[in-house]
Design a protein around this motif. Structure first.
Motif, short mmCIF file in Angstrom:
data_model
loop_
_atom_site.label_atom_id
_atom_site.label_comp_id
_atom_site.label_asym_id
_atom_site.label_seq_id
_atom_site.Cartn_x
_atom_site.Cartn_y
_atom_site.Cartn_z
N LEU A 250 0.81 -1.21 0.00
CA LEU A 250 0.00 0.00 0.00
C LEU A 250 0.85 1.26 0.00
O LEU A 250 0.50 2.25 -0.65
N MET B 13 1.63 2.91 -3.34
CA MET B 13 0.59 3.55 -4.13
C MET B 13 0.97 5.00 -4.39
O MET B 13 1.41 5.70 -3.47
N ARG C 11 -3.49 8.17 -3.78
CA ARG C 11 -3.88 7.92 -2.39
C ARG C 11 -4.66 9.11 -1.82
O ARG C 11 -5.72 8.96 -1.20
N TYR D 213 -8.15 9.32 -3.31
CA TYR D 213 -9.06 8.33 -2.74
C TYR D 213 -9.56 8.79 -1.37
O TYR D 213 -10.77 8.78 -1.10
N LEU E 199 -9.38 2.00 2.22
CA LEU E 199 -8.24 2.12 1.32
C LEU E 199 -7.46 0.82 1.17
O LEU E 199 -7.12 0.43 0.04
N PHE F 246 -6.97 -1.01 -2.45
CA PHE F 246 -5.66 -1.27 -3.03
C PHE F 246 -5.51 -2.75 -3.37
O PHE F 246 -5.04 -3.11 -4.46
#
Length: 251
Positions: free
Chosen positions: A148, A151, A156, A159, A169, A173
């Motif tokens: 993660l 990302m 990120r 989102y 999240l 992912f």
């Protein structure tokens, strides 16, 4: 019930549509073109309307109607209990157009969005490949141990700023990574059945190999190819002025 909210002259409407068990968030920008056919924008994996097309929409919507929506679990569209898949995203796109009473559209798909376009009059594929050999093998290997914290920061932040449930999240992912792990692509024979005029756009430093894009151009019955210099995959979203000018001519 479809909810429309007028916002500005540039943004005609936005709302949520009931589509295949989702409440799909969409926006409609600009006025219909003379032929009445809108341009539908399909954002990239892990992205939102803003991160994929924030710079492009104000330019393109000056001359035509633009419809953009956010896929399952992306942006304002809440997730549901099913995996992410390119096939499902394609079905959702078609269902949304039917909900909006649109029989035909031009499509622009960026990155993963280029893998889900259907009900097409004209097709624009931006930084998209049709098979796994369209990019370096290390690209696919990266999904085997994706974390993660790898990302992209802009995605990120987008989102967390737009998701109805930002605490999801990690699940978002993981689903996005799994979708890429399961990507199978299409055969050359399948590509040759696409009759819609197609514009292929990529950067010379893109994830997609230029040689692969040339192969796509040769396989598609009616295709043009544009390669933007000094442009990598993420930088494509910042080349809105170049893309808008090509869209005006192509569409």
């Amino acid at each position: 019930m479809l909810t429309l909210v007028a916002v500005t002259l540039a943004l005609a409407a936005r709302g949520y549509a009931p589509v295949n068990g989702l409440q799909v968030y969409y926006e409609i920008h600009g006025n219909p073109a003379k032929d009445g056919v809108p341009l539908v924008l399909l954002h990239g994996g892990g992205s939102t309307i803003e991160t994929s097309f924030g710079k492009l929409i104000p330019l393109v919507s000056k001359t035509r109607q633009v419809i953009a929506f956010e896929q399952q679990g992306h942006g304002h569209t809440a997730d549901v209990d099913r995996p992410f898949s390119f096939e499902q995203s394609a079905e959702d796109a078609v269902a949304l157009l039917r909900h909006l009473h649109l029989a035909k559209a031009d499509f622009l798909g960026y990155s993963n969005g280029g893998h889900i376009a259907e009900v097409v009059r004209s097709l624009v594929l931006e930084s998209a490949f049709f098979s796994r050999d369209g990019t370096d093998p290390r690209f696919w290997q990266g999904f085997d141990h994706a974390k993660l914290d790898e990302m992209p920061l802009d995605l990120r932040k987008a989102y967390l700023a737009t998701a109805p449930h930002p605490e999801q999240l990690p699940t978002f992912f993981a689903k996005s990574v799994q979708r890429m792990r399961e990507f199978k692509g299409w055969t050359p024979a399948q590509l040759q059945t696409i009759r819609a005029p197609t514009l292929l756009i990529l950067g010379d430093r893109d994830i997609v190999r230029v040689e692969h894009a040339v192969q796509m151009q040769h396989l598609l019955p009616d295709a043009r190819l544009a390669v933007l210099p000094a442009t990598d995959h993420l930088a494509m979203t910042g080349r809105a002025a170049y893309v808008a000018s090509m869209l005006d001519e192509f569409l």
